[in-house]
Every structure is written in structure tokens, then in C-alpha cells.
Write a protein that holds these residues in place. Structure first.
Motif, PDB file in Angstrom:
ATOM      1  N   LYS A 168      51.267  90.697  32.670  1.00 35.25           N
ATOM      2  CA  LYS A 168      50.748  89.687  33.582  1.00 35.25           C
ATOM      3  C   LYS A 168      49.674  88.844  32.890  1.00 35.25           C
ATOM      4  O   LYS A 168      48.670  89.384  32.433  1.00 35.25           O
ATOM      5  N   PRO A 169      49.864  87.528  32.849  1.00 34.23           N
ATOM      6  CA  PRO A 169      48.794  86.686  32.323  1.00 34.23           C
ATOM      7  C   PRO A 169      47.637  86.608  33.310  1.00 34.23           C
ATOM      8  O   PRO A 169      47.802  86.830  34.508  1.00 34.23           O
ATOM      9  N   ILE A 170      46.451  86.284  32.795  1.00 34.68           N
ATOM     10  CA  ILE A 170      45.267  86.116  33.633  1.00 34.68           C
ATOM     11  C   ILE A 170      44.984  84.629  33.794  1.00 34.68           C
ATOM     12  O   ILE A 170      44.877  83.896  32.812  1.00 34.68           O
ATOM     13  N   ILE A 171      44.875  84.197  35.047  1.00 36.16           N
ATOM     14  CA  ILE A 171      44.559  82.809  35.377  1.00 36.16           C
ATOM     15  C   ILE A 171      43.204  82.796  36.066  1.00 36.16           C
ATOM     16  O   ILE A 171      43.005  83.477  37.074  1.00 36.16           O
ATOM     17  N   ALA A 172      42.254  82.056  35.509  1.00 33.73           N
ATOM     18  CA  ALA A 172      40.894  82.023  36.057  1.00 33.73           C
ATOM     19  C   ALA A 172      40.610  80.661  36.666  1.00 33.73           C
ATOM     20  O   ALA A 172      40.994  79.619  36.127  1.00 33.73           O
ATOM     21  N   ILE A 173      39.920  80.679  37.815  1.00 36.01           N
ATOM     22  CA  ILE A 173      39.461  79.462  38.471  1.00 36.01           C
ATOM     23  C   ILE A 173      37.962  79.335  38.210  1.00 36.01           C
ATOM     24  O   ILE A 173      37.196  80.230  38.563  1.00 36.01           O
ATOM     25  N   VAL A 174      37.543  78.230  37.581  1.00 34.59           N
ATOM     26  CA  VAL A 174      36.130  78.026  37.290  1.00 34.59           C
ATOM     27  C   VAL A 174      35.660  76.723  37.925  1.00 34.59           C
ATOM     28  O   VAL A 174      36.452  75.857  38.287  1.00 34.59           O
ATOM     29  N   GLY A 175      34.345  76.589  38.044  1.00 36.86           N
ATOM     30  CA  GLY A 175      33.764  75.378  38.612  1.00 36.86           C
ATOM     31  C   GLY A 175      32.413  75.689  39.220  1.00 36.86           C
ATOM     32  O   GLY A 175      32.060  76.842  39.439  1.00 36.86           O
ATOM     33  N   ARG A 176      31.663  74.623  39.510  1.00 41.67           N
ATOM     34  CA  ARG A 176      30.344  74.822  40.108  1.00 41.67           C
ATOM     35  C   ARG A 176      30.484  75.310  41.547  1.00 41.67           C
ATOM     36  O   ARG A 176      31.592  75.308  42.109  1.00 41.67           O
ATOM     37  N   PRO A 177      29.389  75.718  42.188  1.00 40.78           N
ATOM     38  CA  PRO A 177      29.476  76.248  43.553  1.00 40.78           C
ATOM     39  C   PRO A 177      29.991  75.217  44.547  1.00 40.78           C
ATOM     40  O   PRO A 177      29.750  74.012  44.426  1.00 40.78           O
ATOM     41  N   ASN A 178      30.735  75.718  45.529  1.00 36.45           N
ATOM     42  CA  ASN A 178      31.141  74.944  46.703  1.00 36.45           C
ATOM     43  C   ASN A 178      32.153  73.846  46.408  1.00 36.45           C
ATOM     44  O   ASN A 178      32.221  72.860  47.153  1.00 36.45           O
ATOM     45  N   VAL A 179      32.934  74.021  45.362  1.00 39.81           N
ATOM     46  CA  VAL A 179      34.006  73.053  45.121  1.00 39.81           C
ATOM     47  C   VAL A 179      35.332  73.534  45.700  1.00 39.81           C
ATOM     48  O   VAL A 179      36.332  72.820  45.646  1.00 39.81           O
ATOM     49  N   GLY A 180      35.346  74.762  46.255  1.00 43.46           N
ATOM     50  CA  GLY A 180      36.546  75.274  46.906  1.00 43.46           C
ATOM     51  C   GLY A 180      37.325  76.285  46.087  1.00 43.46           C
ATOM     52  O   GLY A 180      38.520  76.469  46.295  1.00 43.46           O
ATOM     53  N   LYS A 181      36.632  76.989  45.181  1.00 44.40           N
ATOM     54  CA  LYS A 181      37.338  77.967  44.342  1.00 44.40           C
ATOM     55  C   LYS A 181      37.970  79.073  45.180  1.00 44.40           C
ATOM     56  O   LYS A 181      39.118  79.442  44.961  1.00 44.40           O
ATOM     57  N   SER A 182      37.228  79.616  46.125  1.00 43.68           N
ATOM     58  CA  SER A 182      37.768  80.712  46.935  1.00 43.68           C
ATOM     59  C   SER A 182      38.902  80.233  47.846  1.00 43.68           C
ATOM     60  O   SER A 182      39.857  80.964  48.098  1.00 43.68           O
ATOM     61  N   THR A 183      38.799  78.999  48.331  1.00 42.76           N
ATOM     62  CA  THR A 183      39.876  78.456  49.162  1.00 42.76           C
ATOM     63  C   THR A 183      41.150  78.305  48.343  1.00 42.76           C
ATOM     64  O   THR A 183      42.252  78.631  48.813  1.00 42.76           O
ATOM     65  N   LEU A 184      41.012  77.815  47.116  1.00 42.51           N
ATOM     66  CA  LEU A 184      42.183  77.707  46.243  1.00 42.51           C
ATOM     67  C   LEU A 184      42.725  79.088  45.897  1.00 42.51           C
ATOM     68  O   LEU A 184      43.950  79.301  45.875  1.00 42.51           O
ATOM     69  N   PHE A 185      41.826  80.034  45.639  1.00 41.45           N
ATOM     70  CA  PHE A 185      42.231  81.414  45.371  1.00 41.45           C
ATOM     71  C   PHE A 185      43.103  81.936  46.503  1.00 41.45           C
ATOM     72  O   PHE A 185      44.181  82.496  46.291  1.00 41.45           O
ATOM     73  N   ASN A 186      42.662  81.727  47.748  1.00 44.61           N
ATOM     74  CA  ASN A 186      43.420  82.203  48.904  1.00 44.61           C
ATOM     75  C   ASN A 186      44.753  81.481  49.037  1.00 44.61           C
ATOM     76  O   ASN A 186      45.769  82.084  49.407  1.00 44.61           O
ATOM     77  N   ALA A 187      44.755  80.191  48.749  1.00 48.73           N
ATOM     78  CA  ALA A 187      45.992  79.424  48.861  1.00 48.73           C
ATOM     79  C   ALA A 187      47.035  79.905  47.866  1.00 48.73           C
ATOM     80  O   ALA A 187      48.229  79.997  48.181  1.00 48.73           O
ATOM     81  N   ILE A 188      46.593  80.223  46.646  1.00 45.56           N
ATOM     82  CA  ILE A 188      47.528  80.699  45.628  1.00 45.56           C
ATOM     83  C   ILE A 188      47.945  82.132  45.917  1.00 45.56           C
ATOM     84  O   ILE A 188      49.119  82.499  45.800  1.00 45.56           O
ATOM     85  N   ALA A 189      46.977  82.970  46.313  1.00 42.94           N
ATOM     86  CA  ALA A 189      47.271  84.378  46.601  1.00 42.94           C
ATOM     87  C   ALA A 189      48.045  84.542  47.898  1.00 42.94           C
ATOM     88  O   ALA A 189      48.594  85.603  48.175  1.00 42.94           O
ATOM     89  N   ARG A 190      48.030  83.480  48.733  1.00 44.72           N
ATOM     90  CA  ARG A 190      48.772  83.469  49.999  1.00 44.72           C
ATOM     91  C   ARG A 190      48.277  84.493  50.991  1.00 44.72           C
ATOM     92  O   ARG A 190      49.009  84.988  51.822  1.00 44.72           O
TER      93      ARG A 190
END
Length: 439
Positions: A2-24
Motif C-alpha cells: 500500500k502506498p502512503i498518500i499524505a495531505i498537507v497544508g496550513r490549518p483550516n484549509v479542509g484537510k480533515s474534510t478531504l480526508f473524510n471524502a476520500i476515506a468515504r
């Protein structure tokens, strides 16, 4: 692997929301307050049949004296070092920020695939305003709305496609055996490795996470080269950084992927924690051979039943690793530490063991006869024959008339019995069910 895909960025840009959208599924805690993610989130996910590990690097705890820019740099640097692909998320509503430019400059130094992504693009007006992001000098720019899930599918398809040439699962040289020492910070990984090797190879301290990087050490045992990875758990971070446990995830996952055998260290005093269970699950998911090593046994008050009772209690919390042998050791006194080397030799042998087709089918027939396959919708499920198709881990294909209808509990029964009959101690078994080829 399994490859590792990381989401990076400053606070409050929606990283966790994108995480949930991809993880479904809604796993990360999302909120409008910056830095709301309090725990590092990682999950084994799948997209159109492609498995991967998704990491949300958000979550550093903001305090009055937090050096936010430094914290973000630490996060980004870790993603550059550990991930196979990186999604750099920015905020289309707020526009391009100085911190975005700083992160982009760091990411431009890596050869790994980076996907520059503008989030919260939820109207034509916001779409028009994204032109300023071209100041970064990178193309293409991906525009999405993680909240509405628009553009997410196209983005993740491209990210996954970029990871197809990820690192090999095991980086052994010739006959070298690669093992990893996996465990939470401060369970004594470095002390254990030092005692195993007989010298102070690694930095050791009472403070969690004092090993600064994952360190490889090669030594010889019984005329065989063994490469041992101390996963650090793992690098040292300042008090205002993420808790050390949260920083260890990607490094630990990479170490598991690189190794063929995992030495899974637990703290005898603290017992099995939630973090231990998560790491154990990853070892099982990646089908690595494993030895459970309970450290700090010298701190436990004991009688003649303590050892056996403790081991039973451990496997109640991590039953999916019940194939692994276990030892209670003390890195401080050296108790049973060297015995791990003899176990390693035995476990490696079973991890690469082959079974003849004839012998396997004789045993398989006996196993099914003792506990017949359940019926499915009034139909008898038959297993015609099986054969071993791989090692590391031992992998078997069983040909049947209903490959999709084998109950999970019966698959576990077959796995347990096959392991017991052929003495596959310390190694997982992979069972694949296929329709019998038509004549």
C-alpha cells in the motif's frame, strides 16, 4: 503493497474534510477552528480497487506561543520524507497566503509527486479568484470542494496513478533478512536494540521519541546478515509539536512495509493500548511475520502464573496476531533478549515455507471433514482442491464453486487449522478463493 498518500497544508484549509471524502467515512473530527484535529488520522482506504494508506497531517495543537510556521514546516518535511505522494491543500476562499508559498517552495524541492490543490471552490466567483494561485509557478492546479465532494474523484484517481511505482515492500540485499522494531514511543525500542546488538548504537533516553530518525543496523547472526530497523517512533519534536505518538505513524508504516518480520514491542507496565492495537492491525494487514516482545518485564511483580496469564491477556486485546510467538523480556537486564534471535530464525523459516500440493490437499480434506463448509442459500459449497502459490507470507489458492460466499468465520477457521497443521508459527497466511477452471 500500500502506498502512503499524505495531505498537507496550513490549518483550516479542509484537510480533515478531504480526508473524510476520500476515506468515504467520517473518521476525522472536522470543525471551523484551526488546528481542530487533535490526533493524527490515518486509515487503510481503497478507491476503485486500489488500496492505499491515507494520512491527514493536520492536528498540531495551537497555543499562545506556538510557532505555527515551524510546525507546518515540520509536517511538510515529514510528508516529503515518508509519503509516496502528497496532496498540498490550499483555501480558495481565503486566497493565496504567505504560508502557502512557503510550503510550495519546500515541496518543489522533492522529486515525489505533489498535487497542488485548491479547496472550497464552491462557486464561479471563487473559481475566478483562483487565478492568483498561479503565482506559485506550478501546474496543474486542481480545484475541488471537499465539502461537496466535487473534483475529489478525479484528484484521487490521479494521485493513485502516480503511486504505482512505489517502493518495494521488502528491501533486502541478497540473503539479508530485514526486520523492524515497531512500538509506541518509550516502550524501550532503542534500549532493546542496543541490548540485542550488545552496544549503545542508538540514542536512549527516558523521554519519549528521542531516537531522531529511523536507523538501520546490519549485523550477522549464524552466518546470516540481518538488517534491523529501529522505527524511532519516532523522531524528537518540541513540546509545542504534535505528540510524539502522532508523528510516528508514517515512519512506522514505512518500516513495516520495508521489513519481512516485525518485532512488536509492548510495555509490560502499561499493557496493550489503543495505539498498540492500531499498529498491530497494520502489521496484520500488511501480512508481515511477527514476534510480540513484551518489554520492561523486570518491573512486574510475578508468581509462577504471571507469565502465562499476561500473554493470554495480551492476545485478548490483539487476537488477530494470535499466530505470533511472544516473549516477555527486559531490555534493562537483558532477560530473554537474545532468545529473540532464535525465534527470528524460526519465524523466517516458516514465513518462506513451501508445502507440496499433495500434502496440502490431504490436510485440507481432513480439516473440512472435521468442520464441513456451511451451506449458502441451500447450496453446498465445495472446495475442490488447493495449492500454494507464494511465500512471505505463505499464500494458498483454494478452488471452489462459490468463491464469494465463504463466510469470514470459516476463512479464519481454515487459516487457523492450516497454520496449526503445518506449523506456520509466527506468520500470517493468505487464502485466496477462486472458481475452478473450466475444462
Amino acid at each position: 503493497m500500500k502506498p502512503i498518500i499524505a495531505i498537507v497544508g496550513r490549518p483550516n484549509v479542509g484537510k480533515s474534510t478531504l480526508f473524510n471524502a476520500i476515506a468515504r467515512r467520517r473518521k476525522a473530527i472536522t470543525d471551523d477552528m484551526p488546528g481542530v484535529t487533535r490526533d493524527r488520522n490515518y486509515i487503510s482506504a481503497e478507491w476503485n480497487g486500489r488500496a492505499f494508506i491515507l494520512v491527514d497531517t493536520g492536528g498540531f495543537e495551537i497555543t499562545a506561543d506556538s510557532n505555527i510556521a515551524r510546525l507546518i514546516r515540520e509536517q511538510t518535511q515529514m510528508a516529503i520524507e515518508e509519503a509516496d505522494a502528497i496532496i498540498f491543500l490550499m483555501d480558495g476562499r481565503e486566497g493565496l497566503q504567505p504560508t502557502d508559498i512557503d510550503i510550495a517552495r519546500m515541496l518543489q524541492q522533492t522529486s515525489k509527486p505533489v498535487f497542488y490543490t485548491i479547496n472550497k471552490v464552491e462557486s464561479a466567483a471563487i473559481e475566478r479568484n483562483t487565478a492568483e494561485f498561479y503565482q506559485l509557478g506550478v501546474e496543474p492546479l486542481h480545484t475541488i470542494s471537499a465539502k461537496n465532494r466535487t473534483g475529489v474523484s478525479d484528484l484521487i484517481e490521479k494521485v493513485i496513478a502516480s503511486t504505482r511505482e512505489a517502493l518495494p515492500a521488502i528491501e533486502a540485499v541478497d540473503t539479508e533478512t530485514v526486520i523492524s522494531v515497531i512500538g509506541r514511543p518509550n516502550v524501550g525500542k532503542s534500549s532493546f536494540v542496543n541490548k540485542l546488538l550488545g552496544y549503545e548504537r542508538l540514542l536512549v533516553s527516558d523521554q519519549p521519541g528521542t531516537t531522531r530518525d529511523a536507523i538501520d543496523t546490519v549485523f550477522r547472526y549464524k552466518n546470516k546478515n540481518i538488517r534491523i530497523i529501529d522505527t524511532a517512533g519516532i523522531r524528537r519534536k518540541s513540546r509545542v509539536s504534535l505528540r510524539v505518538e502522532q508523528y510516528c505513524i508514517m515512519e512506522a508504516l514505512n518500516a513495516i512495509r520495508r521489513s519481512s518480520i516485525c518485532l512488536f514491542l509492548l510495555d509490560a507496565v502499561q499493557g496493550v493500548t489503543d495505539q498498540d492495537q492500531k499498529l498491530a492491525a497494520e502489521i496484520y494487514e500488511m501480512k508481515r511475520a511477527c514476534i510480540v516482545v513484551v518489554n520492561k518485564w523486570d518491573l512486574i511483580a510475578k508468581d509462577h502464573k504471571t507469565y502465562d496469564n499476561y500473554i493470554r491477556a495480551v492476545f485478548k486485546h490483539i487476537p488477530f496476531l494470535d499466530f505470533a510467538p511472544a516473549l516477555c523480556v527486559s531490555a534493562l537486564t537483558g532477560l530473554r533478549v537474545r532468545k529473540v534471535l532464535d525465534l527470528l530464525e524460526a519465524v523466517e523459516k516458516t514465513y518462506n515455507q513451501n508445502v507440496s500440493t499433495g500434502e496440502f490437499n490431504r490436510v485440507l480434506t481432513s480439516i473440512i471433514a472435521r468442520n464441513p463448509m456451511p451451506r449458502y442459500r441451500g447450496k453446498n459449497i465445495k472446495v475442490y482442491y488447493g495449492t500454494q502459490v507464494g511465500v512471505a507470507p505463505p499464500t494458498f489458492v483454494l478452488f471452489t464453486n462459490a468463491p464469494q460466499q465463504i463466510p469470514e468465520h470459516y476463512q479464519r477457521y481454515l487459516e487457523r487449522e492450516i497454520r496449526a497443521q503445518f506449523d506456520f508459527a509466527g506468520t500470517p497466511i493468505r487464502l485466496l478463493f477462486r472458481e475452478r477452471p473450466k475444462r
